[in-house]
Design a protein around this motif. Structure first.
Motif, PDB file in Angstrom:
ATOM      1  N   THR A 159     -33.223  33.680 -38.536  1.00 24.83           N
ATOM      2  CA  THR A 159     -31.782  33.847 -38.740  1.00 24.83           C
ATOM      3  C   THR A 159     -31.140  32.713 -39.527  1.00 24.83           C
ATOM      4  N   ASP A 160     -31.674  31.506 -39.435  1.00 25.18           N
ATOM      5  CA  ASP A 160     -31.033  30.351 -40.064  1.00 25.18           C
ATOM      6  C   ASP A 160     -31.810  29.797 -41.263  1.00 25.18           C
ATOM      7  N   ILE A 161     -33.116  29.631 -41.104  1.00 27.42           N
ATOM      8  CA  ILE A 161     -33.900  28.942 -42.131  1.00 27.42           C
ATOM      9  C   ILE A 161     -34.406  29.899 -43.208  1.00 27.42           C
ATOM     10  N   LEU A 162     -34.935  31.057 -42.829  1.00 27.45           N
ATOM     11  CA  LEU A 162     -35.496  31.986 -43.818  1.00 27.45           C
ATOM     12  C   LEU A 162     -34.461  32.413 -44.873  1.00 27.45           C
ATOM     13  N   PRO A 163     -33.216  32.705 -44.504  1.00 29.61           N
ATOM     14  CA  PRO A 163     -32.235  33.034 -45.562  1.00 29.61           C
ATOM     15  C   PRO A 163     -32.042  31.898 -46.561  1.00 29.61           C
ATOM     16  N   GLN A 164     -32.119  30.659 -46.105  1.00 31.33           N
ATOM     17  CA  GLN A 164     -32.006  29.525 -47.027  1.00 31.33           C
ATOM     18  C   GLN A 164     -33.220  29.445 -47.944  1.00 31.33           C
ATOM     19  N   LEU A 165     -34.405  29.703 -47.396  1.00 33.70           N
ATOM     20  CA  LEU A 165     -35.618  29.709 -48.213  1.00 33.70           C
ATOM     21  C   LEU A 165     -35.589  30.855 -49.225  1.00 33.70           C
ATOM     22  N   ALA A 166     -34.927  31.946 -48.889  1.00 35.47           N
ATOM     23  CA  ALA A 166     -34.886  33.124 -49.763  1.00 35.47           C
ATOM     24  C   ALA A 166     -34.054  32.901 -51.016  1.00 35.47           C
ATOM     25  N   SER A 167     -32.951  32.172 -50.892  1.00 27.60           N
ATOM     26  CA  SER A 167     -32.066  32.068 -52.057  1.00 27.60           C
ATOM     27  C   SER A 167     -31.489  30.682 -52.281  1.00 27.60           C
ATOM     28  N   GLY A 168     -31.964  29.693 -51.536  1.00 30.93           N
ATOM     29  CA  GLY A 168     -31.391  28.356 -51.633  1.00 30.93           C
ATOM     30  C   GLY A 168     -31.953  27.462 -52.716  1.00 30.93           C
ATOM     31  N   ALA A 169     -33.109  27.806 -53.279  1.00 35.73           N
ATOM     32  CA  ALA A 169     -33.692  26.976 -54.341  1.00 35.73           C
ATOM     33  C   ALA A 169     -32.941  27.225 -55.647  1.00 35.73           C
ATOM     34  N   ALA A 170     -33.011  26.272 -56.550  1.00 42.71           N
ATOM     35  CA  ALA A 170     -32.277  26.384 -57.813  1.00 42.71           C
ATOM     36  C   ALA A 170     -32.665  27.647 -58.589  1.00 42.71           C
ATOM     37  N   HIS A 171     -33.957  27.941 -58.679  1.00 43.22           N
ATOM     38  CA  HIS A 171     -34.369  29.103 -59.475  1.00 43.22           C
ATOM     39  C   HIS A 171     -34.010  30.418 -58.794  1.00 43.22           C
ATOM     40  N   THR A 172     -34.117  30.492 -57.467  1.00 44.27           N
ATOM     41  CA  THR A 172     -33.774  31.743 -56.784  1.00 44.27           C
ATOM     42  C   THR A 172     -32.266  31.987 -56.831  1.00 44.27           C
ATOM     43  N   HIS A 173     -31.508  30.908 -56.756  1.00 46.83           N
ATOM     44  CA  HIS A 173     -30.050  31.025 -56.876  1.00 46.83           C
ATOM     45  C   HIS A 173     -29.681  31.473 -58.294  1.00 46.83           C
ATOM     46  N   ALA A 174     -30.313  30.877 -59.307  1.00 44.66           N
ATOM     47  CA  ALA A 174     -30.024  31.229 -60.698  1.00 44.66           C
ATOM     48  C   ALA A 174     -30.387  32.685 -60.992  1.00 44.66           C
ATOM     49  N   LEU A 175     -31.448  33.188 -60.372  1.00 44.63           N
ATOM     50  CA  LEU A 175     -31.858  34.576 -60.581  1.00 44.63           C
ATOM     51  C   LEU A 175     -31.056  35.554 -59.724  1.00 44.63           C
ATOM     52  N   GLY A 176     -30.274  35.031 -58.788  1.00 41.00           N
ATOM     53  CA  GLY A 176     -29.403  35.880 -57.984  1.00 41.00           C
ATOM     54  C   GLY A 176     -30.063  36.534 -56.785  1.00 41.00           C
ATOM     55  N   PHE A 177     -31.229  36.049 -56.359  1.00 35.48           N
ATOM     56  CA  PHE A 177     -31.904  36.645 -55.211  1.00 35.48           C
ATOM     57  C   PHE A 177     -31.013  36.523 -53.975  1.00 35.48           C
ATOM     58  N   THR A 178     -30.873  37.607 -53.249  1.00 34.70           N
ATOM     59  CA  THR A 178     -30.145  37.576 -51.992  1.00 34.70           C
ATOM     60  C   THR A 178     -31.043  38.105 -50.881  1.00 34.70           C
ATOM     61  N   TYR A 179     -30.941  37.472 -49.752  1.00 35.94           N
ATOM     62  CA  TYR A 179     -31.745  37.812 -48.586  1.00 35.94           C
ATOM     63  C   TYR A 179     -31.164  39.056 -47.928  1.00 35.94           C
ATOM     64  N   GLU A 180     -31.995  40.075 -47.759  1.00 38.88           N
ATOM     65  CA  GLU A 180     -31.566  41.317 -47.115  1.00 38.88           C
ATOM     66  C   GLU A 180     -31.971  41.367 -45.649  1.00 38.88           C
ATOM     67  N   GLY A 181     -32.984  40.583 -45.257  1.00 37.32           N
ATOM     68  CA  GLY A 181     -33.371  40.548 -43.856  1.00 37.32           C
ATOM     69  C   GLY A 181     -34.839  40.841 -43.627  1.00 37.32           C
ATOM     70  N   VAL A 182     -35.171  40.860 -42.344  1.00 41.11           N
ATOM     71  CA  VAL A 182     -36.533  41.124 -41.882  1.00 41.11           C
ATOM     72  C   VAL A 182     -36.481  42.300 -40.928  1.00 41.11           C
ATOM     73  N   GLU A 183     -37.409  43.222 -41.118  1.00 40.79           N
ATOM     74  CA  GLU A 183     -37.571  44.318 -40.182  1.00 40.79           C
ATOM     75  C   GLU A 183     -39.037  44.367 -39.790  1.00 40.79           C
ATOM     76  N   GLY A 184     -39.314  44.015 -38.542  1.00 39.87           N
ATOM     77  CA  GLY A 184     -40.706  43.908 -38.104  1.00 39.87           C
ATOM     78  C   GLY A 184     -41.397  42.797 -38.859  1.00 39.87           C
ATOM     79  N   ASP A 185     -42.455  43.135 -39.604  1.00 38.00           N
ATOM     80  CA  ASP A 185     -43.181  42.130 -40.384  1.00 38.00           C
ATOM     81  C   ASP A 185     -42.848  42.216 -41.876  1.00 38.00           C
ATOM     82  N   ARG A 186     -41.794  42.957 -42.227  1.00 38.52           N
ATOM     83  CA  ARG A 186     -41.412  43.135 -43.630  1.00 38.52           C
ATOM     84  C   ARG A 186     -40.130  42.361 -43.931  1.00 38.52           C
ATOM     85  N   VAL A 187     -40.160  41.650 -45.038  1.00 42.59           N
ATOM     86  CA  VAL A 187     -38.990  40.891 -45.476  1.00 42.59           C
ATOM     87  C   VAL A 187     -38.496  41.508 -46.783  1.00 42.59           C
ATOM     88  N   ARG A 188     -37.177  41.486 -46.977  1.00 42.91           N
ATOM     89  CA  ARG A 188     -36.595  42.151 -48.144  1.00 42.91           C
ATOM     90  C   ARG A 188     -35.613  41.241 -48.876  1.00 42.91           C
TER      91      ARG A 188
END
Length: 157
Positions: free
Chosen positions: A7-36
């Motif tokens: 809930t706290d760390i994975l969303p930051q890892l998903a879009s907090g880096a400079a390149h992921t932020h520049a590309l516009g990646f947004t964290y959609e969540g985790v369902e079971g063992d799948r991340v989106r």
């Protein structure tokens, strides 16, 4: 009880880096063992202005990144990782001016290697733009990152 890593760390890892932020990646969540992840359509991410579809390099970066997130979901913690192998099958062009989603799951962990499958699509995972198979090196001295522990976590879910 919610998992603070998910809930706290994975969303930051998903879009907090400079390149992921520049590309516009947004964290959609985790369902079971799948991340989106989602990448909203933007004109500066287009590969060919005549078609208005995302560049292939964006799809590659997105699949590689969501694959890494899937490793951390399986581990239930952050550990340094590196892409060891990445194979992508491009099945069709993305639709013009449409957001792209990516989803990944880690299907096997050993102490040092994670195996992931991922796909990119607009709305239906059964109609992918691309599918990927990846392996990641896990830099971990923690022996809990084993295939048997992954299986027991899945069995308990």
């Amino acid at each position: 009880m919610s998992d603070p890593f998910l809930t706290d760390i994975l969303p930051q890892l998903a879009s907090g880096a400079a390149h992921t932020h520049a590309l516009g990646f947004t964290y959609e969540g985790v369902e079971g063992d799948r991340v989106r992840l989602r990448t909203p359509w933007r004109a500066d991410l287009v590969g060919d202005p005549e078609t208005d579809v995302f560049a292939g390099g964006l799809v590659t970066a997105m699949l590689d990144h969501v694959g890494g997130l899937a490793i951390w979901v399986a581990l239930r913690r952050f550990a340094p990782i590196a892409t060891l192998d990445l194979r992508i099958d491009y099945m069709r062009a993305a639709r013009p001016r449409v957001d792209l989603l990516s989803e990944a799951r880690c299907y096997k962990l050993t102490r040092t290697i994670g195996f992931v499958r991922a796909w990119a699509f607009e709305s239906d995972p059964a109609d992918p733009v691309a599918a990927a198979q990846m392996t990641y090196v896990i830099n971990s001295s923690d022996a809990s990152a084993t295939g048997s522990n992954l299986k027991s976590r899945r069995d308990a879910a």
